[in-house]
Design an enzyme around this catalytic site. Sequence first.
Site, PDB file in Angstrom:
ATOM      1  CE  LYS A 256      75.855 -53.455  19.770  1.00 39.84           C
ATOM      2  NZ  LYS A 256      74.850 -53.495  18.855  1.00 39.84           N
ATOM      3  CD  GLU A 330      83.358 -40.644  13.911  1.00 39.47           C
ATOM      4  OE1 GLU A 330      82.551 -39.973  14.616  1.00 39.47           O
ATOM      5  OE2 GLU A 330      82.708 -41.631  13.123  1.00 39.47           O
ATOM      6  CB  CYS A 364      79.565 -38.413  13.558  1.00 39.37           C
ATOM      7  SG  CYS A 364      80.513 -38.909  12.518  1.00 39.37           S
ATOM      8  CD  GLU A 461      76.074 -35.660  17.243  1.00 38.36           C
ATOM      9  OE1 GLU A 461      76.632 -36.202  16.161  1.00 38.36           O
ATOM     10  OE2 GLU A 461      75.920 -36.408  18.004  1.00 38.36           O
TER      11      GLU A 461
END
Length: 550
Positions: A256, A330, A364, A461
């Site tokens: 997906k 991850e 990331c 983040e």
Amino acid sequence: MSRNKTSDKNPNQAGGKERQGTAAQARTRPEPQAEAPADAQEARAPRTPRASDQGSTPPPPRPSIGAAPLSPLSAAFAYAPAPEPRSNVDIAPSYGLFIDGEFAEAADGRVFKTVSPASEEVLSEVAQAGTEDVNRAVAAARRAFPAWSALPGAERAKYLFRIARIVQERSRELAVLETLDNGKPIRETRDTDLPLVAAHFFYYAGWADKLGHAGYGPDPRPLGVAGQVIPWNFPLLMLAWKIAPALATGNTVVLKPAETTPLSALFFADICRQAGLPKGVVNILPGYGDAGAALVAHPDVNKVAFTGSTAVGREIARTVAGTRKKLTLELGGKGANIVFDDAPIDQAVEGIVGGIFFNQGQVCCAGSRLLVQESIVETLLDSLKRRLTTLRLGDPLDKNTDIGAINSAEQLARITRLADTGEAEGAERWSAPCELPSSGYWFAPTLFTNVTQAHTVARDEIFGPVLSVLTFRTPDEAVAKANNSQYGLSAGIWTEKGSRILAVANRLRAGVIWSNTFNKFDPTSPFGGYKESGFGREGGRHGLEAYLDV
């Protein structure tokens, strides 16, 4: 990590000029004073319109971030627009789901639109997968598994080699597509993403007939059906990270893609057909979070691989807990880029810029925390600010562009909110002076100084072009501050002393540590994190384990 566009208004636009101060005074570069060579004039000549260009929206203007006037010599060598032709890719008005080797409509007929972040132009209409579609795709993958897993490794390798070569052959088309759908500069999709995509398929094709020598037993077996959910920041590269090892080890796949960037995955489905991949081995389901949740929870899925936000990763871990499904996550990061006083300043500045402003900071493992030794902080910041004024923000299809568009209105709103919070908490904000395009989603490269470890911009983040600068005096303090994070995905060390690199790296709790560079990737090298950055490794020999029954 998948984020949906929720607003057409650019929340950074209203207050950007007032905050940046000099943004409204940004000057345009003067016209070159010297006559350009004949071939350069020819390159800048208007292109004859093509049939595929009819009705397309012209790209937004590409302003320069630098506000300083050019000298006569610099003016003679000023940048000229160098757009990659959009006609290199033919985007259909609509796309279906890719199930069992064929494109099909969603069971309930739902569709959604995918938008270009640089212009807010609708690129195409895409079928939206639901639970029933997930059931169909998993059933197709299960039917294909016995024959696919029974193939000798050398035969599976042939398909991966074909896919890699077709990706190379169609790399220009795919690079333009990725830039249109994602918003990142064409230089990054063309020179980084696509070469790495092909390299991953080549690399794992080489492993397909050597699994008995990978260190996981003499005859490791595949798991079955792999359910994979990927983010929007590196759509095609994340697809390669997951599909290549899964196919090499004999698994079948249901993937997906993110709802804001579905097109490159659907083009990859066409590559699978072009390579002659057996039906059902790869299935692509564009959709929203409900489709991803249904895929993760499906009882006939043996392996789940997810790249995205830490919050969604927690939900997936809860769903998978108590089952026999293998899981790799991850997740987010807040990478520390540590610069010692003996580091080469110019080289470090280039690494800092690449570490946080590559892909507009939507990475990331971005080096979003800069830790600088106190004795050189002023010298380094002067050099860094000077470098940021030379970056070029604008049309992602222009080969001269350094900073492209933010992926969605929702992500832009998040970046803006967190940056405003940092300013409200007392950190000193500086943004490179620039004029943002009037359409699309844009945010100027920004850095914060006078930052403490308590500031939101040093903890959360942001996933955007925002850098937080902290200082340290000793290596022990640098390590303590770098490790003072809920994340543990990446870090960088800048120093001329090899012994210091090894000593500091050994104490950092980060899955990937770069020395005197940043954001360098290779298919032979494993990638993954600690703590809330997830677990498991992708890439290299280590990336095979997640798809083997060992």
